[in-house]
Design an enzyme around this catalytic site. Structure first.
Site, PDB file in Angstrom:
ATOM      1  N   SER A  26       0.045  29.632   5.833  1.00  0.00           N
ATOM      2  CA  SER A  26       0.562  30.693   5.184  1.00  0.00           C
ATOM      3  C   SER A  26       0.509  30.321   3.710  1.00  0.00           C
ATOM      4  CB  SER A  26       2.126  30.801   5.499  1.00  0.00           C
ATOM      5  OG  SER A  26       2.614  31.858   4.851  1.00  0.00           O
ATOM      6  N   ASP A  53      -0.055  35.166  10.331  1.00  0.00           N
ATOM      7  CA  ASP A  53       0.516  33.931  10.018  1.00  0.00           C
ATOM      8  C   ASP A  53       0.732  32.816  10.853  1.00  0.00           C
ATOM      9  OD1 ASP A  53       2.591  32.089   8.565  1.00  0.00           O
ATOM     10  OD2 ASP A  53       3.089  33.966   7.486  1.00  0.00           O
TER      11      ASP A  53
END
Length: 339
Positions: A73, A187
């Site tokens: 991320s 993600d």
């Protein structure tokens, strides 16, 4: 594109293009045989992730420069830029953000897959790293993402750096999934919030984990819609993108602000749920394969969308790294770390 790759790289400071330790008091490099191969696992954490910049700066100031980097991320954003020699640029971008610029970078999606399309963030990222291939970076790097549908953990080690970074930070429901090859990815925090295992697979002998979520649970915040003062400069500096005026009318705050009394709306409910899941996964992954040293950020109540608070986050990262240095140097002499 997703296979695990190891290559021989020239790890000299000149090729890295990143901060080198100060010359004053520099310790003589250790012999090659005693060189400890260091891996940095940069964790997720949204806006708190700007603290990674401070951690990297502080470690470099003390002669600790990574041989391999893995990021999830926001950790993939900072880690990928560092591996590409673009740490100065990403820091300048982070420090240039204001509340207004944060909202201006969020463009509403009409695809039905997310609230934000991510096109403006894509343009901002491409400003510096477009055309760079992961396999050509001077430091071996991997970005962690999650495959939509299967939940498989994907390690992106080949192909376009900007595409891998975008896939790693595509928060489900907030950003559109990113298509890489035949897969749709989002993600990586859903499967590996602090990618220690990836660093070990890349050959790291000593892994330093950087955890942005040490005291962040249930503290997610959103940026209120407060327009900048008349005449404020916009769209300047590295990673700059065109600022649209359409988002200044309160559309995005309706999605991201909590209702009166703290009742969640669709965005805040998704973010809180994501935080809870991420926390449980993080605890399990770190228990199963703990890093050799871990940098835990703590202190400021920086929320997930407080990207305009980079100055505080970077300082927080430096402080966290300073607290961890005794642990690191208890196991790695400075000569072995900076050889």
């Amino acid at each position: 594109m997703f296979s695990l790759v190891r290559k021989s790289f020239d790890m000299s400071e000149e090729r890295r293009g990143n901060p080198a330790p100060p010359a004053a008091g520099e310790t003589k490099s250790a012999p090659a045989a005693s060189r400890v191969k260091i891996g940095l696992a940069l964790g997720s954490g949204a806006a708190r992730g700007w603290a990674h910049i401070g951690v990297l700066r502080e470690l470099a100031d003390h002669g600790i420069v990574p041989d391999v980097i893995a990021g999830t991320s926001i950790g993939a954003v900072v880690g990928g830029c560092y591996a590409a020699g673009k740490l100065d640029q990403i820091e300048a971008f982070a420090r240039s953000l204001t509340k207004r610029r944060v909202f201006a970078l969020m463009d509403l999606s009409f695809s039905g897959m997310s609230l934000i399309s991510g096109e403006r963030l894509k343009t901002a990222l491409e400003h510096e790293v477009k055309g760079l291939l992961i396999e050509d970076l001077p430091i071996p790097f991997a970005a962690v993402a999650t495959e939509v549908g299967t939940g498989h953990e994907i390690w992106l080690q080949r192909g376009a750096l900007d595409l891998a970074i975008r896939a790693s930070y595509a928060l489900p429901g907030i950003f559109e999934p990113v298509r890489v090859g035949e897969r749709y990815l989002f993600d990586g925090a859903l499967v590996n919030p602090v990618p220690v295992t990836v660093c070990r697979a890349l050959g790291a002998e000593y892994v330093i984990g950087i955890n942005m979520a040490a005291d962040m649970m249930y503290r997610s915040k959103v940026v209120p819609d407060q327009a900048a003062a008349p005449g404020a400069a916009a769209g300047i500096g590295p990673f700059a993108s065109r600022l649209g005026s359409a988002l200044e009318n309160g559309l995005l705050p309706r999605y991201f602000e909590r209702s009166a009394g703290g009742a969640p709306n669709v965005a805040t409910a998704m973010i809180d749920a994501f935080n809870i899941v991420q926390d449980r996964i993080l605890r399990s992954r770190l228990a199963g394969d703990p890093p050799d040293a871990i940098v835990n950020t703590r202190g400021n109540d920086i929320g997930m969308f407080d990207f305009h608070r980079a100055d505080e986050a970077i300082a927080m990262g430096r402080d966290a790294a300073k607290r961890t240095l005794p642990t690191i140097f208890a196991h790695i002499p400075v000569a072995a770390a900076s050889g």
